[in-house]
Scaffold this motif. Structure first.
Motif, PDB file in Angstrom:
ATOM      1  N   GLY A 111      34.013  -4.524 -70.953  1.00 22.16           N
ATOM      2  CA  GLY A 111      32.859  -4.182 -70.126  1.00 22.16           C
ATOM      3  C   GLY A 111      33.198  -4.421 -68.667  1.00 22.16           C
ATOM      4  N   GLU A 112      32.993  -3.404 -67.850  1.00 22.18           N
ATOM      5  CA  GLU A 112      33.272  -3.534 -66.422  1.00 22.18           C
ATOM      6  C   GLU A 112      32.168  -4.356 -65.766  1.00 22.18           C
ATOM      7  OE1 GLU A 112      34.700  -0.849 -62.688  1.00 22.18           O
ATOM      8  OE2 GLU A 112      34.637  -0.014 -64.697  1.00 22.18           O
ATOM      9  N   LEU A 113      32.547  -5.301 -64.913  1.00 23.15           N
ATOM     10  CA  LEU A 113      31.581  -6.178 -64.260  1.00 23.15           C
ATOM     11  C   LEU A 113      31.564  -6.020 -62.738  1.00 23.15           C
ATOM     12  CD1 LEU A 113      32.133  -9.440 -66.322  1.00 23.15           C
ATOM     13  CD2 LEU A 113      30.363  -7.713 -66.615  1.00 23.15           C
ATOM     14  N   ARG A 114      32.711  -6.113 -62.087  1.00 25.22           N
ATOM     15  CA  ARG A 114      32.825  -6.056 -60.622  1.00 25.22           C
ATOM     16  C   ARG A 114      31.909  -7.065 -59.936  1.00 25.22           C
ATOM     17  NH1 ARG A 114      34.405  -0.100 -58.461  1.00 25.22           N
ATOM     18  NH2 ARG A 114      35.630   0.532 -60.246  1.00 25.22           N
ATOM     19  N   ILE A 115      31.977  -8.300 -60.365  1.00 24.83           N
ATOM     20  CA  ILE A 115      31.168  -9.373 -59.782  1.00 24.83           C
ATOM     21  C   ILE A 115      32.006 -10.067 -58.713  1.00 24.83           C
ATOM     22  CG2 ILE A 115      30.027 -11.576 -60.255  1.00 24.83           C
ATOM     23  CD1 ILE A 115      29.411 -10.441 -63.073  1.00 24.83           C
ATOM     24  N   SER A 116      31.567  -9.957 -57.457  1.00 30.69           N
ATOM     25  CA  SER A 116      32.361 -10.509 -56.359  1.00 30.69           C
ATOM     26  C   SER A 116      31.591 -11.484 -55.474  1.00 30.69           C
ATOM     27  CB  SER A 116      32.942  -9.375 -55.509  1.00 30.69           C
ATOM     28  OG  SER A 116      31.910  -8.559 -55.015  1.00 30.69           O
ATOM     29  N   SER A 117      30.363 -11.827 -55.858  1.00 31.05           N
ATOM     30  CA  SER A 117      29.567 -12.772 -55.066  1.00 31.05           C
ATOM     31  C   SER A 117      28.583 -13.489 -55.979  1.00 31.05           C
ATOM     32  CB  SER A 117      28.798 -12.037 -53.968  1.00 31.05           C
ATOM     33  OG  SER A 117      27.808 -11.196 -54.549  1.00 31.05           O
ATOM     34  N   ARG A 118      28.008 -14.562 -55.476  1.00 32.42           N
ATOM     35  CA  ARG A 118      26.963 -15.253 -56.239  1.00 32.42           C
ATOM     36  C   ARG A 118      25.776 -14.318 -56.465  1.00 32.42           C
ATOM     37  NH1 ARG A 118      26.122 -21.333 -56.457  1.00 32.42           N
ATOM     38  NH2 ARG A 118      28.256 -22.101 -56.444  1.00 32.42           N
ATOM     39  N   TYR A 119      25.494 -13.479 -55.488  1.00 29.10           N
ATOM     40  CA  TYR A 119      24.406 -12.505 -55.634  1.00 29.10           C
ATOM     41  C   TYR A 119      24.665 -11.606 -56.845  1.00 29.10           C
ATOM     42  CZ  TYR A 119      21.340  -8.561 -54.602  1.00 29.10           C
ATOM     43  OH  TYR A 119      20.404  -7.559 -54.691  1.00 29.10           O
ATOM     44  N   ASP A 120      25.897 -11.071 -56.942  1.00 31.32           N
ATOM     45  CA  ASP A 120      26.247 -10.229 -58.087  1.00 31.32           C
ATOM     46  C   ASP A 120      26.139 -11.010 -59.394  1.00 31.32           C
ATOM     47  OD1 ASP A 120      26.913  -8.167 -56.322  1.00 31.32           O
ATOM     48  OD2 ASP A 120      29.076  -8.490 -56.496  1.00 31.32           O
ATOM     49  N   ALA A 121      26.618 -12.259 -59.389  1.00 35.65           N
ATOM     50  CA  ALA A 121      26.564 -13.099 -60.593  1.00 35.65           C
ATOM     51  C   ALA A 121      25.120 -13.345 -61.017  1.00 35.65           C
ATOM     52  CB  ALA A 121      27.283 -14.422 -60.341  1.00 35.65           C
ATOM     53  N   ASP A 122      24.262 -13.644 -60.041  1.00 37.20           N
ATOM     54  CA  ASP A 122      22.847 -13.885 -60.348  1.00 37.20           C
ATOM     55  C   ASP A 122      22.173 -12.627 -60.898  1.00 37.20           C
ATOM     56  OD1 ASP A 122      23.131 -16.524 -59.535  1.00 37.20           O
ATOM     57  OD2 ASP A 122      22.287 -16.161 -57.538  1.00 37.20           O
ATOM     58  N   LEU A 123      22.501 -11.459 -60.325  1.00 33.92           N
ATOM     59  CA  LEU A 123      21.944 -10.204 -60.841  1.00 33.92           C
ATOM     60  C   LEU A 123      22.396  -9.959 -62.284  1.00 33.92           C
ATOM     61  CD1 LEU A 123      22.276  -7.678 -57.873  1.00 33.92           C
ATOM     62  CD2 LEU A 123      20.173  -8.623 -58.834  1.00 33.92           C
ATOM     63  N   PHE A 124      23.654 -10.244 -62.553  1.00 38.20           N
ATOM     64  CA  PHE A 124      24.185 -10.082 -63.899  1.00 38.20           C
ATOM     65  C   PHE A 124      23.445 -10.981 -64.886  1.00 38.20           C
ATOM     66  CE2 PHE A 124      27.294 -11.480 -67.148  1.00 38.20           C
ATOM     67  CZ  PHE A 124      27.520 -10.264 -67.772  1.00 38.20           C
ATOM     68  N   MET A 125      23.260 -12.228 -64.521  1.00 37.78           N
ATOM     69  CA  MET A 125      22.562 -13.168 -65.397  1.00 37.78           C
ATOM     70  C   MET A 125      21.100 -12.752 -65.596  1.00 37.78           C
ATOM     71  SD  MET A 125      24.924 -15.170 -66.368  1.00 37.78           S
ATOM     72  CE  MET A 125      23.957 -16.393 -67.233  1.00 37.78           C
ATOM     73  N   ASP A 126      20.457 -12.277 -64.539  1.00 37.06           N
ATOM     74  CA  ASP A 126      19.072 -11.784 -64.660  1.00 37.06           C
ATOM     75  C   ASP A 126      18.996 -10.599 -65.608  1.00 37.06           C
ATOM     76  OD1 ASP A 126      18.095 -13.716 -62.939  1.00 37.06           O
ATOM     77  OD2 ASP A 126      17.977 -12.369 -61.203  1.00 37.06           O
ATOM     78  N   LYS A 127      19.994  -9.722 -65.521  1.00 39.32           N
ATOM     79  CA  LYS A 127      20.012  -8.539 -66.386  1.00 39.32           C
ATOM     80  C   LYS A 127      20.148  -8.955 -67.844  1.00 39.32           C
ATOM     81  CE  LYS A 127      21.105  -4.175 -65.355  1.00 39.32           C
ATOM     82  NZ  LYS A 127      21.854  -3.102 -64.757  1.00 39.32           N
ATOM     83  N   ILE A 128      21.002  -9.928 -68.120  1.00 35.72           N
ATOM     84  CA  ILE A 128      21.145 -10.423 -69.496  1.00 35.72           C
ATOM     85  C   ILE A 128      19.819 -11.009 -69.969  1.00 35.72           C
ATOM     86  CG2 ILE A 128      22.182 -12.259 -70.895  1.00 35.72           C
ATOM     87  CD1 ILE A 128      24.802 -11.709 -69.431  1.00 35.72           C
ATOM     88  N   LYS A 129      19.208 -11.829 -69.146  1.00 32.01           N
ATOM     89  CA  LYS A 129      17.955 -12.484 -69.519  1.00 32.01           C
ATOM     90  C   LYS A 129      16.821 -11.475 -69.711  1.00 32.01           C
ATOM     91  CE  LYS A 129      14.551 -15.720 -67.725  1.00 32.01           C
ATOM     92  NZ  LYS A 129      14.138 -16.486 -66.562  1.00 32.01           N
ATOM     93  N   ASN A 130      16.656 -10.572 -68.772  1.00 30.32           N
ATOM     94  CA  ASN A 130      15.526  -9.648 -68.792  1.00 30.32           C
ATOM     95  C   ASN A 130      15.661  -8.531 -69.818  1.00 30.32           C
ATOM     96  OD1 ASN A 130      14.232 -11.108 -66.782  1.00 30.32           O
ATOM     97  ND2 ASN A 130      15.199  -9.925 -65.148  1.00 30.32           N
ATOM     98  N   ASN A 131      16.875  -8.275 -70.286  1.00 33.94           N
ATOM     99  CA  ASN A 131      17.077  -7.235 -71.291  1.00 33.94           C
ATOM    100  C   ASN A 131      17.320  -7.812 -72.674  1.00 33.94           C
ATOM    101  OD1 ASN A 131      17.037  -4.617 -69.817  1.00 33.94           O
ATOM    102  ND2 ASN A 131      18.557  -5.695 -68.594  1.00 33.94           N
ATOM    103  N   ALA A 132      17.247  -9.117 -72.781  1.00 38.80           N
ATOM    104  CA  ALA A 132      17.520  -9.795 -74.048  1.00 38.80           C
ATOM    105  C   ALA A 132      18.845  -9.321 -74.630  1.00 38.80           C
ATOM    106  CB  ALA A 132      16.380  -9.585 -75.039  1.00 38.80           C
ATOM    107  N   ALA A 133      19.798  -9.051 -73.740  1.00 42.81           N
ATOM    108  CA  ALA A 133      21.117  -8.579 -74.156  1.00 42.81           C
ATOM    109  C   ALA A 133      22.021  -9.773 -74.442  1.00 42.81           C
ATOM    110  CB  ALA A 133      21.725  -7.717 -73.058  1.00 42.81           C
ATOM    111  N   GLN A 134      22.903  -9.602 -75.392  1.00 40.05           N
ATOM    112  CA  GLN A 134      23.862 -10.638 -75.738  1.00 40.05           C
ATOM    113  C   GLN A 134      25.185 -10.364 -75.023  1.00 40.05           C
ATOM    114  OE1 GLN A 134      23.142 -13.335 -77.794  1.00 40.05           O
ATOM    115  NE2 GLN A 134      21.085 -12.532 -77.510  1.00 40.05           N
ATOM    116  N   PRO A 135      25.764 -11.365 -74.392  1.00 41.05           N
ATOM    117  CA  PRO A 135      27.081 -11.179 -73.767  1.00 41.05           C
ATOM    118  C   PRO A 135      28.133 -10.855 -74.822  1.00 41.05           C
ATOM    119  CG  PRO A 135      26.106 -13.293 -73.141  1.00 41.05           C
ATOM    120  CD  PRO A 135      25.239 -12.712 -74.206  1.00 41.05           C
ATOM    121  N   LEU A 136      29.178 -10.136 -74.433  1.00 37.53           N
ATOM    122  CA  LEU A 136      30.235  -9.780 -75.368  1.00 37.53           C
ATOM    123  C   LEU A 136      30.875 -11.005 -76.009  1.00 37.53           C
ATOM    124  CD1 LEU A 136      32.117  -6.833 -73.598  1.00 37.53           C
ATOM    125  CD2 LEU A 136      30.612  -6.732 -75.589  1.00 37.53           C
TER     126      LEU A 136
END
Length: 171
Positions: A111-136
């Motif tokens: 899975g492509e991530l392209r996380i290069s800042s804390r902002y990107d990391a926080d958005l990624f974590m929010d997306k996992i939480k808000n979509n009830a998605a499971q990390p790979l």
């Protein structure tokens, strides 16, 4: 606007943006549904356009892969340490390019991530939480690989040390 023209304009929009563009933003821009955009992207990929989906939206593969040194690290952790892993990389000058797991049926899944800042990391974590998605990593008991991009070997050494300090890196 006909479908073919819209797809050409989507490609132009993606090529003219340095940041990912979400399907919702493209849908608003072209006055169609998000699902139409998802279908257009699939057709464009089938036609050979190198489009990647990141947590923040679509990008056309560009010089991102060529501009920095690439390293791979094996990691293992639980959900509560995921944000610490991402922060350890970005706080030390790296980009988490992707995540890869070895699935017993499908083989390698990336899975492509392209996380290069804390902002990107926080958005990624929010997306996992808000979509009830499971990390790979849930597919492999927490074990996964990351491709890390950074400017030089010293930066990567710093990142490895930060991951070791958090007990995240597998050796």
């Amino acid at each position: 606007m006909i479908s073919e023209e819209r797809r050409k304009n989507i490609e132009k929009t993606l090529r003219n943006n340095t940041e990912p563009v979400s399907a919702n933003a493209l849908a608003r821009q072209f006055s169609v549904s998000r699902q139409v955009i998802v279908g257009d992207i699939a057709l464009m990929r089938a036609a050979g356009v190198k489009i990647s989906a990141t947590p923040r939206g679509y990008v056309i593969n560009s010089d991102f892969e060529k501009t920095e040194n690439t390293y791979t690290v094996a990691c293992c952790h639980d959900d509560k340490n995921m944000i610490m892993e991402l922060y350890a990389v970005v706080d030390n000058g790296g980009t988490v390019a992707d995540v890869t797991v070895e699935h017993p049926v499908y083989g390698q899944i990336t899975g492509e991530l392209r996380i290069s800042s804390r902002y990107d990391a926080d958005l990624f974590m929010d997306k996992i939480k808000n979509n009830a998605a499971q990390p790979l990593m849930h597919l492999t008991g927490g074990i996964h690989l990351h491709t890390i991009r950074c400017a030089d070997d010293q930066t990567f050494v710093r990142i490895r040390e930060a991951l070791k300090k958090e007990n995240i890196i597998c050796e």
